[in-house]
Design an enzyme around this catalytic site. Sequence first.
Site, PDB file in Angstrom:
ATOM      1  N   ILE A  17       1.010  -1.359  -1.327  1.00 34.01           N
ATOM      2  CA  ILE A  17       1.895  -0.639  -0.412  1.00 34.01           C
ATOM      3  C   ILE A  17       2.329  -1.502   0.785  1.00 34.01           C
ATOM      4  CG2 ILE A  17       0.171   0.456   1.106  1.00 34.01           C
ATOM      5  CD1 ILE A  17       1.869   3.090   0.664  1.00 34.01           C
ATOM      6  N   ASN A  30      -8.590   7.530   8.555  1.00 30.36           N
ATOM      7  CA  ASN A  30      -9.699   8.458   8.835  1.00 30.36           C
ATOM      8  C   ASN A  30      -9.405   9.180  10.147  1.00 30.36           C
ATOM      9  OD1 ASN A  30     -10.826   6.728  11.044  1.00 30.36           O
ATOM     10  ND2 ASN A  30     -11.209   5.345   9.323  1.00 30.36           N
ATOM     11  N   ASP A  40      -6.210   1.371   4.246  1.00 35.28           N
ATOM     12  CA  ASP A  40      -6.193   1.331   5.717  1.00 35.28           C
ATOM     13  C   ASP A  40      -6.422  -0.107   6.208  1.00 35.28           C
ATOM     14  OD1 ASP A  40      -6.308   2.050   8.375  1.00 35.28           O
ATOM     15  OD2 ASP A  40      -7.942   3.474   8.163  1.00 35.28           O
ATOM     16  N   SER A 125      -6.940   9.892  -0.279  1.00 36.90           N
ATOM     17  CA  SER A 125      -8.263  10.508  -0.536  1.00 36.90           C
ATOM     18  C   SER A 125      -8.935  10.129  -1.862  1.00 36.90           C
ATOM     19  CB  SER A 125      -8.226  12.051  -0.447  1.00 36.90           C
ATOM     20  OG  SER A 125      -8.183  12.476   0.900  1.00 36.90           O
ATOM     21  N   THR A 126      -8.257   9.372  -2.730  1.00 33.77           N
ATOM     22  CA  THR A 126      -8.875   9.128  -4.043  1.00 33.77           C
ATOM     23  C   THR A 126      -9.692   7.832  -4.120  1.00 33.77           C
ATOM     24  OG1 THR A 126      -6.954   8.002  -5.002  1.00 33.77           O
ATOM     25  CG2 THR A 126      -7.035  10.400  -5.205  1.00 33.77           C
ATOM     26  N   GLY A 127      -9.841   7.152  -2.982  1.00 30.37           N
ATOM     27  CA  GLY A 127     -10.693   5.960  -2.960  1.00 30.37           C
ATOM     28  C   GLY A 127     -12.039   6.328  -2.371  1.00 30.37           C
TER      29      GLY A 127
END
Length: 183
Positions: A17, A30, A40, A125-127
């Site tokens: 990304i 977060n 992030d 949220s999927t990591g």
Amino acid sequence: MKVTINGTTLELVQGDITKQQVDAIVNAANSRLAGGGGVDGAIHRAGGPSIMKELKEKYPGGCPTGSAVITGAGDLKAKYVIHAVGPIYRGGTHGEAEKLASAYRVSLELASQHDCQSVAFPSISTGAYGYPVDEAARVALSTVIDFLRTSDRKPSLVRFVLFDRRTYEAYEDALRKLTAQAS
Ligand code: ADP
């Protein structure tokens, strides 16, 4: 894979990304907006320190789960980074789907308010946050599709940038099912 929803292109690609040339890149942040690993960390590394500086100045209290805040994009090619806070997955019975949907919705509202024509999302949220990817893909895509169908002010391109093959395939499968239902 690419579909058109109410005049907006909704696209799935596999990739990084931080390399996207879009008006806004969404970060999976977060709630302390403190920076972290995963996407992030990659965004802060590629964008440089100005993003964290702006977060600390403008949002010292962080950002609640299910919401998002916007900053400049530092050295990235984008104009903005939208820091969205998805839920930590705790079995699925703690309002996770609503919070995940809300994180996507608020991000799209912020992008529209800032006149962004193109927005790139990661799989929020999927990591590290452990959300099962098949479920998360359905929530993410149905929320975006619903926004695109009902909102007057919206980007002309929404691109999901999925980091690995497994995640890409989960989103592709979910998008096929969602668009087959609609037609
Ligand atoms: P969360 O804490 O919300 O689960 P993570 O960053 O741990 O966020 O993971 C979210 C998704 O982002 C995962 O699918 C992970 O593989 C992916 N990811 C990690 N780095 C990148 C990147 N540079 N570009 C796109 N997606 C990424």
